[in-house]
Design a protein around this motif. Structure first.
Motif, short mmCIF file in Angstrom:
data_model
loop_
_atom_site.label_atom_id
_atom_site.label_comp_id
_atom_site.label_asym_id
_atom_site.label_seq_id
_atom_site.Cartn_x
_atom_site.Cartn_y
_atom_site.Cartn_z
N LEU A 93 0.87 -1.18 0.00
CA LEU A 93 0.00 0.00 0.00
C LEU A 93 0.91 1.23 0.00
O LEU A 93 1.73 1.40 0.90
CB LEU A 93 -0.90 0.03 1.23
N TRP A 94 0.73 2.08 -1.01
CA TRP A 94 1.52 3.30 -1.12
C TRP A 94 0.72 4.46 -0.55
O TRP A 94 -0.41 4.72 -0.97
CB TRP A 94 1.90 3.56 -2.57
N VAL A 95 1.29 5.13 0.42
CA VAL A 95 0.62 6.20 1.16
C VAL A 95 1.26 7.54 0.78
O VAL A 95 2.47 7.73 0.97
CB VAL A 95 0.72 5.96 2.68
N LEU A 96 0.46 8.45 0.24
CA LEU A 96 0.96 9.77 -0.16
C LEU A 96 0.57 10.78 0.91
O LEU A 96 -0.59 11.15 1.05
CB LEU A 96 0.38 10.17 -1.51
N ASP A 97 1.57 11.20 1.66
CA ASP A 97 1.37 12.12 2.78
C ASP A 97 1.71 13.53 2.33
O ASP A 97 2.85 13.82 1.95
CB ASP A 97 2.27 11.69 3.95
N THR A 98 0.72 14.42 2.38
CA THR A 98 0.96 15.81 1.97
C THR A 98 1.91 16.52 2.93
O THR A 98 2.61 17.45 2.54
CB THR A 98 -0.35 16.60 1.93
N GLY A 99 1.89 16.10 4.21
CA GLY A 99 2.67 16.82 5.22
C GLY A 99 2.18 18.23 5.40
O GLY A 99 2.89 19.08 5.95
N ILE A 107 5.30 20.48 6.04
CA ILE A 107 6.28 20.35 7.12
C ILE A 107 7.53 19.68 6.56
O ILE A 107 7.44 18.72 5.80
CB ILE A 107 5.70 19.50 8.27
N GLN A 108 8.69 20.18 6.89
CA GLN A 108 9.93 19.60 6.37
C GLN A 108 10.02 18.12 6.76
O GLN A 108 9.93 17.76 7.92
CB GLN A 108 11.15 20.35 6.92
N GLY A 109 10.17 17.28 5.76
CA GLY A 109 10.22 15.84 5.97
C GLY A 109 8.86 15.19 6.10
O GLY A 109 8.75 13.95 6.13
N GLY A 110 7.81 16.01 6.17
CA GLY A 110 6.46 15.46 6.32
C GLY A 110 5.83 15.04 5.02
O GLY A 110 5.01 14.12 4.98
N ALA A 111 6.18 15.75 3.93
CA ALA A 111 5.66 15.38 2.60
C ALA A 111 6.46 14.19 2.09
O ALA A 111 7.68 14.28 1.92
CB ALA A 111 5.79 16.56 1.65
N LYS A 112 5.77 13.08 1.85
CA LYS A 112 6.50 11.85 1.54
C LYS A 112 5.61 10.81 0.89
O LYS A 112 4.37 10.90 0.93
CB LYS A 112 7.10 11.26 2.82
N LEU A 113 6.26 9.82 0.30
CA LEU A 113 5.59 8.64 -0.24
C LEU A 113 6.07 7.45 0.59
O LEU A 113 7.28 7.23 0.72
CB LEU A 113 5.95 8.44 -1.71
#
Length: 365
Positions: A93-99, A107-113
């Motif tokens: 499951l791939w989770v796309l976090d906007t952060g 947020i720095q480091g919060g935007a991630k896959l």
């Protein structure tokens, strides 16, 4: 005796999969084994967990409640505000976090896959982004995957920014190297002449202080062809559909200023949020202005397959192994920010499905 006047015709057979009485969902994905996952970005509702699995009719935080609790000291290993989730058909499951809660600067480091192993329900890998890829205005919106290219495959992500340039982010899943493509081009930008109308009313930002401004969101809808060679996309505030060769997107020798030459225009498909491709190459897209769902055949022919007053803003789509099309219906247009601070949404929000007799497009050979 009053005559019975003609009425608008509605069609399309739906089943209710789940009713949501808490936070508003945006994303859904059905795994190859039939597990159903949903996500709840933090847009102002009381979001207790931003990713969940529907288990025996109940929402359970996924992969755990701990992962859904924001830990500032280890932001990359916790979910901040997830906009999209995609099961890849082969156990992840791939989770796309906007952060970016409430559409704030990420947020720095919060935007991630994030790749979550569905067999162990644990995080397997996290992909973060450099400042030239995720901008202060970036809002990561949707993701599509292809494991037939490169050593570990590629991910394609839309940036649907409302305050900056739209674009498509291309991620090499082997090493995490990512680049922005089609940055601020016509095809990834809001249509400046488009005036969205939902439930008979113009949709625009209307603040509680009485001020108003246009509703504008960049590249959002995303789908990939069954062979992984073509990426289809569209801005949220637009009725136009575009595509581009994924090979061109990955080719760093093609400078971004020249990349628009590879974009193909498919015409009007209606204004859509969610979009997905089936195994036969059919594109399924919502039409939030007309409470409808359309399919677009590989030859470009478009057909409305559902038109129903219950389809109040069709958001994310997923195709399950049962050959059903799943769709989140969340009344996004009734949020307080569009109505001078008055929240007009009526619970429950819903997850619906309809039979389409088509399997999901594969991400691998």
């Amino acid at each position: 005796m009053q005559p019975i006047l003609p009425m608008e015709k509605y069609y399309g057979q739906f089943e209710l999969v789940h009713a949501f009485y808490g936070a508003m969902p945006t994303g859904v994905s059905v795994s190859e084994t039939g597990r159903i996952f949903v996500c709840f970005p933090k847009w102002g509702d009381n979001v207790q967990f931003t990713v969940a699995e529907i288990v025996e009719g109940e929402l359970q935080p996924y992969p755990s409640l701990e992962v859904n609790l924001v830990k500032t000291r280890n932001i990359s290993m916790s979910f901040v505000s997830v906009q999209s989730i995609v099961a890849d058909g082969r156990g992840t499951l791939w989770v796309l976090d906007t952060g970016a809660p409430n559409f704030s600067e990420p947020i720095q480091g919060g935007a991630k896959l994030v790749a979550v192993d569905l067999s162990t329900n644990t995080i397997r890998r996290v992909y973060t982004f450099t400042e030239d890829v995720v901008l202060p205005t970036t809002y990561l919106n949707d993701v599509r995957l292809d494991f037939r290219v490169g050593r570990a495959g590629y991910a394609y992500i839309t940036d649907s920014s409302s305050r900056g340039p739209g674009g498509i982010i291309v991620v090499d899943l082997e090493n995490g190297n990512a680049i922005r493509r089609l940055n601020g081009t016509i095809s990834t930008s809001p249509d400046p002449y488009f005036l969205p109308k939902v439930e008979g009313a113009i949709l625009m930002n209307r603040n509680s202080d009485g001020s108003t401004f246009p509703f504008r969101l960049a590249s959002d809808s995303l789908a990939i062809s069954p062979d992984g060679k073509v990426l289809f996309y569209a801005p949220l505030t637009s009725r136009q559909l575009f595509s581009i060769s994924t090979e061109a997107l990955r080719d760093r020798r093609i400078h971004d200023i020249n990349l628009s030459q590879y974009v193909q225009y498919w015409g009007e498909k209606g204004a859509s949020d969610g979009m997905i491709t089936g195994a036969k190459g059919t594109i399924y897209a919502g039409d939030y202005e007309n409470n409808s769902i359309r399919k677009i055949l590989p030859n470009g022919v478009m057909e409305t397959i559902a038109h129903d007053p219950r389809i109040l803003w069709p958001d994310t789509f997923s195709i399950g192994p049962d050959q059903y099309l799943y769709v989140i219906v969340n009344q996004l247009h009734r949020q307080a920010r569009f109505h001078y601070g008055r929240d007009l949404r009526e619970k429950p929000y819903s997850l619906l499905r309809m039979r389409i007799d088509e399997f999901p497009a594969s991400t691998f050979s």
